[in-house]
Design an enzyme around this catalytic site. Structure first.
Site, PDB file in Angstrom:
ATOM      1  N   ASP A  30       0.849  -1.189   0.000  1.00 56.05           N
ATOM      2  CA  ASP A  30       0.000   0.000   0.000  1.00 56.05           C
ATOM      3  C   ASP A  30       0.891   1.247   0.000  1.00 56.05           C
ATOM      4  O   ASP A  30       1.889   1.327   0.709  1.00 56.05           O
ATOM      5  CB  ASP A  30      -0.921   0.008   1.227  1.00 56.05           C
ATOM      6  CG  ASP A  30      -2.090   0.965   1.063  1.00 56.05           C
ATOM      7  OD1 ASP A  30      -3.231   0.485   0.960  1.00 56.05           O
ATOM      8  OD2 ASP A  30      -1.857   2.195   1.033  1.00 56.05           O
ATOM      9  N   HIS A 100     -10.351  -5.317  -3.335  1.00 52.01           N
ATOM     10  CA  HIS A 100      -8.995  -5.678  -2.921  1.00 52.01           C
ATOM     11  C   HIS A 100      -9.012  -6.049  -1.448  1.00 52.01           C
ATOM     12  O   HIS A 100      -9.885  -5.616  -0.693  1.00 52.01           O
ATOM     13  CB  HIS A 100      -8.019  -4.526  -3.177  1.00 52.01           C
ATOM     14  CG  HIS A 100      -8.471  -3.224  -2.605  1.00 52.01           C
ATOM     15  ND1 HIS A 100      -9.428  -2.442  -3.223  1.00 52.01           N
ATOM     16  CD2 HIS A 100      -8.146  -2.590  -1.461  1.00 52.01           C
ATOM     17  CE1 HIS A 100      -9.646  -1.368  -2.485  1.00 52.01           C
ATOM     18  NE2 HIS A 100      -8.888  -1.431  -1.402  1.00 52.01           N
TER      19      HIS A 100
HETATM   20  P1  5GP Z   1      -9.604   1.287   0.124  1.00 50.28           P
HETATM   21  O1  5GP Z   1      -9.689   2.581   0.883  1.00 50.28           O
HETATM   22  O2  5GP Z   1     -10.302   1.402  -1.216  1.00 50.28           O
HETATM   23  O3  5GP Z   1      -9.998   0.095   0.898  1.00 50.28           O
HETATM   24  O4  5GP Z   1      -8.064   1.074  -0.150  1.00 50.28           O
HETATM   25  C1  5GP Z   1      -7.373   1.645  -1.197  1.00 50.28           C
HETATM   26  C2  5GP Z   1      -5.926   1.638  -0.803  1.00 50.28           C
HETATM   27  O5  5GP Z   1      -5.151   1.800  -1.965  1.00 50.28           O
HETATM   28  C3  5GP Z   1      -5.540   2.773   0.157  1.00 50.28           C
HETATM   29  O6  5GP Z   1      -5.031   2.221   1.364  1.00 50.28           O
HETATM   30  C4  5GP Z   1      -4.482   3.554  -0.619  1.00 50.28           C
HETATM   31  O7  5GP Z   1      -3.431   3.984   0.196  1.00 50.28           O
HETATM   32  C5  5GP Z   1      -4.020   2.552  -1.667  1.00 50.28           C
HETATM   33  N1  5GP Z   1      -3.602   3.142  -2.929  1.00 50.28           N
HETATM   34  C6  5GP Z   1      -4.265   4.096  -3.647  1.00 50.28           C
HETATM   35  N2  5GP Z   1      -3.586   4.369  -4.777  1.00 50.28           N
HETATM   36  C7  5GP Z   1      -2.483   3.561  -4.773  1.00 50.28           C
HETATM   37  C8  5GP Z   1      -1.408   3.393  -5.686  1.00 50.28           C
HETATM   38  O8  5GP Z   1      -1.305   4.037  -6.726  1.00 50.28           O
HETATM   39  N3  5GP Z   1      -0.456   2.477  -5.358  1.00 50.28           N
HETATM   40  C9  5GP Z   1      -0.525   1.742  -4.200  1.00 50.28           C
HETATM   41  N4  5GP Z   1       0.468   0.865  -3.987  1.00 50.28           N
HETATM   42  N5  5GP Z   1      -1.536   1.876  -3.328  1.00 50.28           N
HETATM   43  C10 5GP Z   1      -2.506   2.784  -3.603  1.00 50.28           C
END
Ligand code: 5GP
Ligand code: ZN
Length: 112
Positions: A30, A100
């Protein structure tokens, strides 16, 4: 899926080191880690929500879930345990609408 950041990472259009990859998923770190180790298991098929799951996606997620403990004990360095989180929709705090699985660990997690 156009304009999906995780589809772009899966396709290699946005570079991101892969800690594991097979036909079903990639595992990356992340970008804003919430624990010492914070991985994202990203299925290669685009869908946002568990509610969109059909038989094919259920089989995909089954294979992903079966693989995670093996990876945790191996290449991911999570043999001490880990927390698994799947955020769903706005109230769940989902910011990327491509399903994810977060894996957090590398330290003793406190709180919920
Ligand atoms: P959600 O909030 O949708 O459950 O998690 C999305 C996650 O993706 C977040 O923790 C955020 O930090 C991560 N994230 C967003 N954009 C990117 C990216 O471009 N690369 C990586 N490695 N992580 C990302
Ligand atoms: Zn996507």
């Amino acid at each position: 899926m156009e304009n999906c950041i995780f589809c772009k990472i899966v396709a290699g259009e946005i570079p991101s080191p892969r800690f594991y990859e097979d036909g079903d998923m990639i595992v990356i770190k992340d970008i804003e880690p919430k624990a010492k180790l914070h991985y994202l298991c990203i299925p290669k098929t685009h869908f946002a929500l568990l509610s969109e799951m059909d038989e094919e996606k259920a089989e995909l997620l089954k294979r992903v879930m079966k693989k995670i403990p093996e990876l945790a004990n191996g290449v991911l360095g999570l043999s001490g345990g880990y927390r698994m989180i799947v955020n769903q929709g706005a109230d769940g705090g989902q910011s990327v609408p491509h399903l994810h699985i977060h894996l957090l660990g590398g330290e003793t997690l406190t709180g919920f």
